[in-house]
Structure formats: C-alpha cells, structure tokens
Design an enzyme around this catalytic site. Structure first.
Site, mmCIF file in Angstrom:
data_model
loop_
_atom_site.group_PDB
_atom_site.id
_atom_site.type_symbol
_atom_site.label_atom_id
_atom_site.label_comp_id
_atom_site.label_asym_id
_atom_site.label_seq_id
_atom_site.Cartn_x
_atom_site.Cartn_y
_atom_site.Cartn_z
ATOM 1 N N HIS A 231 -2.078 10.006 -2.352
ATOM 2 C CA HIS A 231 -1.158 10.323 -1.251
ATOM 3 C C HIS A 231 0.179 10.813 -1.823
ATOM 4 C CE1 HIS A 231 1.587 9.414 2.124
ATOM 5 N NE2 HIS A 231 0.528 9.572 2.899
ATOM 6 N N GLY B 71 0.806 -1.220 0.000
ATOM 7 C CA GLY B 71 0.000 0.000 0.000
ATOM 8 C C GLY B 71 0.837 1.267 0.000
ATOM 9 N N HIS B 72 2.061 1.187 0.451
ATOM 10 C CA HIS B 72 2.954 2.355 0.416
ATOM 11 C C HIS B 72 4.182 2.017 -0.428
ATOM 12 C CE1 HIS B 72 5.095 5.932 1.289
ATOM 13 N NE2 HIS B 72 4.389 6.274 2.348
ATOM 14 N N GLU C 155 -3.689 13.193 3.044
ATOM 15 C CA GLU C 155 -2.302 13.615 2.778
ATOM 16 C C GLU C 155 -2.013 13.573 1.285
ATOM 17 O OE1 GLU C 155 -0.137 12.240 6.807
ATOM 18 O OE2 GLU C 155 -0.278 10.610 5.386
ATOM 19 N N CYS D 49 7.714 10.111 10.440
ATOM 20 C CA CYS D 49 8.477 9.843 9.222
ATOM 21 C C CYS D 49 9.366 11.020 8.827
ATOM 22 C CB CYS D 49 7.521 9.522 8.083
ATOM 23 S SG CYS D 49 6.082 10.603 8.009
ATOM 24 N N CYS D 50 8.945 12.247 9.162
ATOM 25 C CA CYS D 50 9.633 13.412 8.614
ATOM 26 C C CYS D 50 11.034 13.634 9.187
ATOM 27 C CB CYS D 50 8.760 14.656 8.788
ATOM 28 S SG CYS D 50 7.205 14.525 7.879
#
Lengths: 640, 640
Positions: free
Chosen positions: A255, A194-195, A307, A406-407
C-alpha cells in the site's frame, strides 16, 4: 534551532546534513503556491469543516460524551484521523496567518475532541465503549494507532506554531501518547498498527517534548514490523509492509500510503538513534522505488485493488492509482531523507510531486478533489455529484468528498505548511530547494541573521532572482538547487558573472551585502520525455514536460476529436511555447474496427493516418479537468 | 430431440438455428481433450472432493442437520455452490463413463445435501438458521440465489444423463426452485441476486421439467436487473450489471463472471420467449465485448480490483485478471448464441477460450489451478504452498485450492461435459465446431441415423479427417467450421476434389456412403499476431499463435536470461516450427539503469541491444508454469 522559539516546521530532526526552516522563517508572498495557499485557506478549510460536520465525523466525539456512540456513530474506522488532520491544517494556517476566527474554530473542535478522551488517555470513537468492539481488537484494519499518530502530528504543529497555547490539544495528545506507550510497551501488547503513522508521529512527539520514551516506543513499533504479527489478509502481508523486516526490504512496496508513512517514520527513528544501517535501508527503498515504481508525475501506486505499488515497471497510465495521499507521504519521506543526507535528488522528487500530484488533487476552486490521479482518462465515466460524497476513488471530475476522505485533509495540511519545505540551513548558510516569490530569514548558530528575498515566475519563468537582504562582514554560503530536469542550459549569475550549472546544488560562498543578487536561469524550453523501455504500458509514447510541470493532452483543447486516443504526436518537431501554452504537432488517426482486435496483418491493426492537426495546445497536468468532463493523456503515442 | 431419451447436454433450447448434441452422441476418443478429461476424472475430481471435505464445505450440510451451523460453519457465503458444481461435474462424468464408484460418491453427497434442506425447500448453509443472518437479507453479496442456480444445474445434468435416477437430487432441486418462485414471484420479494446464475439455471430447469413457471421467474429476474435494486457498492452497480437495464446495455461490463452468466441467462430467456430485441441486446454486448474487451487468449476481465471488464481497450497483460470462471462463463454465453444464430464466430471464441483459458487453469497433473490467467508474469513472486489454500487469486504457480475456490469446480464440470460443445445438428445434417478424435452420432428428425468419425492431431496437426460411418440413400449436409484464424490457406477435400475454404462453415451436402471421407486441411504455420493500436499496453509488441493456440515466451526456455523482459523478437523472420516447437528469432537487450526512469534523450531510455540469441522456443500458453517457477510473456516487444 533559533534560540528558544521552536521552528514552526513539521519535522525537526536532532541531527542531519540540513536543518529545516519553518513557517516563521520562510514567507511565500506570491505566485503559484501563494495562490494555492490562499484558496486552501478561503475555500478548502471551510469546505472540509462543512463536510466533517455533515458526515457526522466530528459529531462522533459528541456522541461519545452523550453515550450514543455504539448506536449512532458514522463514518469509517479511521474517520477520527480526518479531524486530527484538519486540526493540523488549521494549526499551520493559524501559524501562517494568525487568523483569529480560525483560532476560535480550532479551539471549539479541540474542546469536542478533549471531552471524548477517556480517563486513561485513550481516545477513539470507533472502539472500546459499550456496544463497540474492544480497544486494539483489530490491529490490521482498526487504525487506532494511526489515529493517535495524526492527533500527535496536530499537537506538534500547534506546539511549534503557538507554543504554550492553552487550548488543551497538547495535553490530549500527551495523554494519548502515554496510553500508547503503556499499552504497547515492551511489557504490553506485542502488536503494531496495520497503517503506519504512529511511528513518525511518536518521534516528532519525542522531539517536541524531549521525552525519549516516545522515541523508544516508535523504534519498538519499527522493529516489530515485518515478522508476520499482522494477519495474512487478502492482499498479503506486503500490503502493510509486514512480510519482511524493515531492514531487509529493498524497495517501497505494498500500500503506497502505508509504505511512505512507514519509511518516513523509519527514517525518523534511524536519525534519532544514529542507526546508519536502518537509514541506509530506507535510502535503498526510496531509490529503487523512485527508479522503478514511480510515475512521471511523481505519483506512486499502480494498483487499484490494494492501492499499492506494483512490481518493478508496472506503471499503467490508465490504471494509475497515484493516490493523492501517497504523494503527500512521498513528500514526507523525501523531505526527511533530504534533511538527513542533503542530496538534492530528494528535493527534485518533492518538487515533481508537489506540482504534479499534490496540486492536481484540488480543483481550481479548492472545493473538490481527486483521490486518485490517473495519467490517462479514456472515458468521461460517471461524473461525481457536487453535493454527495463519492463512493469510489476514481472519477472523471473531482468529487467534493469521499466515503474514505483522507485526501482533502492531507492536501490542506500540506498546503498550509508548504513554506516549511522550501529552505534549509547548515552551519555555512542557506539552501533553497523550492522556488517561489518570498523571503527567507535565518539566524546562523553563531548568531548572525541572514535574510534573502526571492523573485520569480517559477514554474513558468526562467529566472529565479535571489536578493540578499542582510548585511554581514563574514562570508556565508547560499545554495540553489538546480533541478534534475535542468540537465542542459542552466546558468548562475552572480555579480555580473554567468556560469553554467548542472543538476545539484549551485553554491556561492562569499561575503554578501544587502542588495547583492544571484540569478539562477533555468532552461524553460518544453521538452519531450521518453520512458524506460521496461515500462511496457507506455512503449512508443512520449510525455511532454515544461520545467517541473508535466503536461497533458485534454480533449477540451481539441475540438472535433472524439477522444484524445485518436491523436499521434510528431516528435520530429519539438514542443513549442505559443502565447504561454505549450503545443505539439499532432496527426489525427482513424482506428479500423474489427470483430476481433488481433490480426495477422500489421497494417490492418494499425489505424489510418488522417489529416495533420498542426499545433495542439497541452494543459498543465495539475490543471486538467477544470473545464468540464474530458478525456486526457499524459503519455502520447508517437506518429510513425 | 432424439426420441424419448433426453440429450445429455447442459443447454437444450426449444428453438434456434442449431440443436446441440450431447455426451451420448459425441464421444471423444483421444487427443488433447481426451487427455484432459482423463486427468480430470482421475486426479481433479478426487482432488476437489478432498478439499471440499477438508475445508469443511460439505461438512456444513452435516452441521446444519446437527444444529451447529451458526457456530462452526466454514467457508465463504457461496461455498455451497462448490458442492453443487462438483455434483454437476460428477453427473457429467458418470454420464460420460458410467463410473460406478463415482456414482456411489455422488449419491453420498446428495444425501448430505438433501438432509439439510428445510421443510419449505430452502437450502443454504449460510443463512436463515438460528444465530445466522436471515434468509435473503444480503442479496448483494449473499449468493443465495446463485447457490440455488448451481444446484439446479447439477440436477439438470443428472436428469439428462441418468433420467429417473432415484438419488433424490432432482427433488431437492425442484423444491428449492419452487421456494425461489414462491419467494421472488410477482407478489414476493422485489429483488434479485448480486451474482447472476439463477436466471440460466431456471430456464434450463423449465426445459427439463416442461414447467414454464421457472421460465417466468427467470424472465422476472432479468427484467428486475438494471434499475438499482441492489445497493450501490464500492465498485458501483455496474459490478453486478445493475446500473442499467439489460436491454439497454451495449457491451459486457462489470464483474466478468457475473456479466457472462447474466448474458447466458438472458439469451436463454430471450430464446424461450421469442424476444428478438432482448436477444439482439445480448448479441451486441457480446460483439462489443469481444471486439474491445477480450484478451488474445479469449480471457476476459482486466481489473483485479473488482474482477471486472475494464473500459474499451484497457487490456494490460501484466494486470490481466482473465479469471478462469469468466472463461467458463464466456463459453456458456457463446455456446447459447451459437445455438441461437448458427454464427461460427461464436464457436471461434469457444475454441480460443477452451484452449487458452479453460485448459490453462489446471496444472498438467490436474491438482493445482490458476484462478487468474495473466499474460505477463514479471516476477516469480510468492509461490503457493501445495498443501494450503491460496488466499490470493494470483500466483506464479498454480495453487491447490483457494479461499474462493470457484475455478477448480468450474473447470471440472466444463471438462466433464466437453463433448456437449463439439457438434450440433439442424434439419439438414451435422455441424462440427470443435475438432478432436472421436465419433458423432445423430438421428435426424426424419429418423435417419447419421454417424461420422473424426481423426485428427488437432490442435497440432493440419488435417481433420471426417469419415462417414453410416449409409443413407438421401442426401444430408456436413458442415465443418473453418476457424477465423485460418483466413489463408485452408482447404477442403471431398472425394478427391480439393477446394480453398475461408472462415465460416465449409458445407458439403450429398448422399454420403459409409467410408466417404472429407478432409479439412488447416494452415498450421505459426504466425505473428498484431494488436489493435488502441490497446495501449501492448503497443510495439506481437503475439505468436499456432493454430488455435496462443504461445508464450517462458524464462525456463531461455537459459542465461534473467527475465523474459530482456528479449526482443525479430519480426522480419516469421516464427518457425522446429521439431514440434515454435521458435522465434530473438535479440537480447540490456536495460540501462537510471535514478529516474524518464529521460529527455530517447536513446538513453532505450535498452542496449545485445547479441542475437537466434531461435528461442515458445511454449503453448496453456502449458506454461508446468516446469517450475518462471517469468513469462505472451506479448513480445519487437526489435527495432
């Protein structure tokens, strides 16, 4: 590329118009980016390690060994990836500085990860152990392949900066990659993640190992996407780019991090497989995404809900999502297209995004971060606690850590590897894409060693002085990117001759001698920038830019004004540079309050124009919110 | 109020400036709303029942009896509430028309609900049975008290339209309400529901039973909110108005449906307990919410992410959420404040919201619905399947049903009870708030029977003719609301005398004779409407309104134009009424495509102005998307 020593760069395509130079070839010796790299090393990396331990996300690997995972695991389903991104950041940093203490911390974490890997190579703390959901049971949201992808990227970074190191990371990665190929190969699970992230990572792993099996698997994942194999979630399959085949999509969508990571992986696959139509699809998606769905900062993603990219022209400043990681993903994608095509427009977007998204995320002290990068802050809102992770992505000040964090690791790995995005080579010579004080060394395919040094105050100074530091009897070419924003007034001076140059590459081919100098002079006059009329949300507004920097109006610079929304800028006077700060002439307005904000009379709805405030100083957007809570606007309504 | 027969109205406060008239006193005999009530009865109610059965949400009650609930239950955690809202809609409809067949369907569903109630009065198909989560184990998201609230509202509707009916619903409701009081009383669980609704329902249940215990419990729930008893969720505690005490909040905020339902319940508690400061807090929240956070349609909620109000002035048309249920909640709240204060501004918002939100949701055939009501549709997007529930809330056309299907039942119960929002009385006489063809009957406290009939083509015709149908020797007063939009040109004619009247109540007190007539004439000239300059997203735009109706530009009305975004309206010529449709003069523009949509040159960024299109017909906003897929704008950019 440079003999037997691998280039210390994150992306090494087998072919393409340009070849990247790595950390070993490009040294940053001062200026804007050196300062950020220094803060990244001294403050951000320890800060991240502190939080990864405190949050228990590294500890999850220990729990796996102890067998307590199903009971005590902490963090979201993708928390393993933060450890891998941190390892990648450390690997680049060690490659850049050779920090011995960092090397030992790096090895300690690798040992903890390695201990948790299972016999068949599978490694993930969220799935597959007794009491946990089975492996690969949630491809939509589980992020298992995404985590493997970041593990591979860490191993690639290490292999290219410390080839043959005996820390064990590469073996962990290889076994995990093999497990993915065995599980998801042509005869395995007909699924995908999915990502996206595994795609680009597998291609790079193929490049570093020379084993095409990983490339084949990446291509298979790309082919599988877009046919509805993932469930239809609340946000729709577009969210993970599964609503149509990659080749048929014409614009970046869904996304924004997923979209950029996927497109980066697709570009990698296309380049390796010489798949011209696939590469062309990515080019088209990028061009349309940039022309219609990107903020003036380079930020991408206009929807908080998912997002995601909005539809064309949906770019509200006050609801800008512009996630830091989408900026990192955009740099990844544009860099791959730049290498493939050699088009300086890709480097233009990289520059814009590095200065106005990636460097906006961390605070001046490197210990707090914006997750989203709004272009308009109306209220101070709830300020983050410096000692607690922020639940929510958006805040008026930067937060030290996030539930979904995550950033920070993405910023850290990007800053540590930044010199790998500065310069490239081709058979004729060198291309400089980003300007910073430093040196660039390169051995041409015919064995000649080239070296240049760069002196500049960029992004503030007008001049970029490139000095030749090597002697050679044969000619070679030196190309300097003239940024797209420098449409008027840029000049190139070589050997006393000055000529105007326009956006694109300014190239000089000649026999260079040590001490020769080439000077690019850029028009560093601050300027107003007007938006396309289809962006409804900024109609009647201007932004102010200064070189590659987007500026902002921040309330701390306007004493006595309650909110920046009470100002109007007078565009009849261009912005000026006063004592190093850009100012604009503003007028204050007083809004009229009504019971109902929609009136039959235009005059009643308009604010009362008040006194002239003369010059108001703007802040560099990346530097806003470093002086306490404030309100802020990038797009400034103009005075009528 | 009218002797021993209860008034058939959803809200019957014990005190207040105005007293509501019910379905038994106000008859709608034709026009805009009669048509919608007819479609609601003939199409929407059967449509809802079909989907409630098909989705298995009524079947859940049968499964509870069979013991198969933990395995086979279908639908979201709040699906029981849809059955209750449907029962409420049916109750009002039976009260309105006496439909015998509907009565039998009503009773059949009540029997299935009653069978699932547990011995102590608890009734919910999602919690508390073997294999399910325990009762009250998820107050943030479980919606258990919310569901009880809608059960009580259904029982109240039934008790006021068929007092003493032997269907059993009231007993089910009473036992459920008692269970709530026992469980959440002063010595019980110190908690509250993540979705307000139980508060207003308990107050009304206290009113219908005369038992103050329910009122006390409602007041306790109100007091408990705002102290962080609910967990801090991703959206923040503001999402369910738990971030600050009700008395301290100064504006509607957070999830827009929750905000309105809560404020309605708080108003009910405040009125019953004569708590002036509490009522004042609600007034302030409403005033600020309407002045700064409401769309021109009356729609509320500008954020998709959390279905929430944005900060002040954050009202993007293209990302408007404006949920249908928030519109219903806004009508509930404004009606309670109107009864308490008698201020016609509340009725103004009710009118705006009924015409432009509530009636926008259902399609012309009553079998599909908008969940969100955007003010700008840029693309056709993914069109809903007429035979499948829509996963997502937003679509280019209305959808037949949703995974979260709160809106259809909310529309149905509002339309079925609509005549209860038309007129009120006080000791002096009658007040007419909404205009429609019909009759209003009322017995004054002193026993005099009053009756008027209303003839009008409202919202299209200029005149509202009210004819006195009763004779009485003593004077009484008749008040007609002059809407806020009719600031110029409204007149009242009584007995041949015409006088100008302005927004507010136009009141005539006299001895009326059967056949006397009072005519309100409203300025039905279509008009441009200008937004407050603080609403950045519609700067440089106008809306067009016609009476209480908001109009829209829909692409199906402009052949040859690809998107409505390519039009500019010429405001130098006012909108005109041509053959019953409002037209504006438009100019077509052609946008210039660039690689990068931000330019140093203002002219380059502006579109090329093309030919004059002369007059373009607008559509009534509530009626858009009834002619196939289209793009649409409410806010129209003006030609320079």
């Amino acid at each position: 590329m440079s003999g037997t020593v691998p280039t210390a760069a994150p992306v090494l395509p087998i072919r393409g118009r340009l070849r990247p130079l790595g950390l070993d070839q490009v040294r940053i010796t001062g200026g804007f980016w050196a300062e950020r790299q220094s803060i990244n090393a001294a403050a951000t990396l320890p800060h991240i390690e502190h939080w990864l331990e405190r949050a228990g996300w590294i500890g999850n690997f220990d729990l796996a060994v102890q067998g307590d995972l199903s009971r005590d695991r902490r963090g979201r389903e993708f928390s393993d990836s933060e450890i891998y991104k941190f390892l990648e950041a450390m690997a680049w940093e060690i490659g850049r500085t050779g920090d011995a203490e960092l090397e030992s911390r790096f090895r300690a974490i690798v040992r903890r990860v390695a201990a948790a890997q299972q016999a068949d190579g599978y490694v993930n703390t969220r799935f597959g152990r007794p009491g946990q959901a089975p492996r690969w049971s949630d491809l939509e949201w589980g992020h298992e392949l995404y985590c493997v992808g970041h593990l591979l990227q860490a191993a690639v970074a290490r292999a290219r900066t410390r080839p043959g190191a005996d820390d064990g990371l590469f073996e962990v990665a290889r076994r995990a990659a093999d497990n993915v190929c065995e599980t998801f190969g042509p005869d395995g699970i007909d699924g995908l993640c999915g990502h996206p992230e595994i795609e680009t990572a597998l291609v790079e792993f193929a490049r570093v190992t020379g084993d095409d099996r990983y490339l084949t698997q990446a291509a298979l994942f790309v082919d599988r996407r877009g046919h509805g194999r993932l469930s239809d979630v609340e946000f729709g399959r577009e969210y993970f780019q599964d609503e149509r085949p990659v080749r048929e999509a014409t614009v970046l969508r869904g996304h924004a991090v997923r979209a950029n990571y996927l497109a980066a992986g697709v570009a990698d696959v296309a380049v390796e497989l010489k798949d011209a139509s696939l590469l062309d699809a990515v080019r088209t998606q990028w061009s349309n995404g940039v022309a219609r769905r990107t903020y003036v900062t380079g930020g991408q993603g206009s929807r908080h809900q998912d997002e995601a990219f909005g539809e064309d022209w949906v770019l509200p400043p006050d609801r800008a999502y512009s996630e830091t990681c989408a900026g990192v993903g955009s740099v990844m994608l544009a860099w791959r297209l730049l290498l493939a095509d050699g088009d300086p427009r890709y480097a233009d977007l990289i520059e814009r995004t590095l200065f106005n998204v990636v460097s906006t995320s961390p605070s001046a002290d490197g210990r707090s971060f914006f997750y989203t990068n709004t272009l308009h802050r109306r209220e101070l809102g709830t300020l983050p606690d410096a000692d607690r992770p922020s639940l929510r992505a958006a805040a008026s000040l930067r937060a030290p850590w996030f539930e979904v964090s995550c950033c920070p690791t993405n910023v850290a790995r990007t800053l540590a590897s930044l010199s790998a995005y500065v310069a490239t080579s081709d058979d004729e010579g060198l291309q400089l894409h980003q300007y910073l004080p430093g040196t660039v060394e390169h051995r041409l395919p015919d064995g000649r060693d080239l070296c240049v040094s760069i002196a500049t105050d960029y992004p503030h100074g007008e001049q970029v002085r490139v000095r030749i530091e090597s002697d050679d009897d044969r000619p070679w070419s030196l190309s300097l990117r003239v940024p797209g924003w420098a449409a008027q007034g840029a000049t190139l001076t070589v050997d006393g001759d000055t000529r105007p140059v326009g956006p694109g590459f300014a190239t000089e081919s000649r026999t260079w001698r040590r001490g020769d100098e080439i000077v690019l002079s850029l028009p560093m006059t601050p300027r107003f920038t007007y938006p396309d009329a289809r962006i409804d949300t900024v109609r009647g507004c201007v932004a102010v830019e200064h070189g590659p920097l987007v500026l902002a109006l921040e309330s701390v610079d306007v004493p006595g004004v309650e909110t920046v929304d009470e100002l109007r800028v007078d565009t009849s006077q261009p912005p000026r540079l006063v004592h190093g700060r850009v100012t604009v002439r503003c007028r204050r307005v007083h809004s009229r309050d009504h019971d109902w904000p929609y009136r039959a009379d235009a005059v009643e709805s308009a604010p009362v124009v008040g006194e002239d405030l003369d010059e108001v100083a703007l802040v560099e957007y990346h530097d806003w919110a470093n002086r306490g809570p404030s309100t802020m606007r990038v797009w400034l309504p103009t005075a009528r």
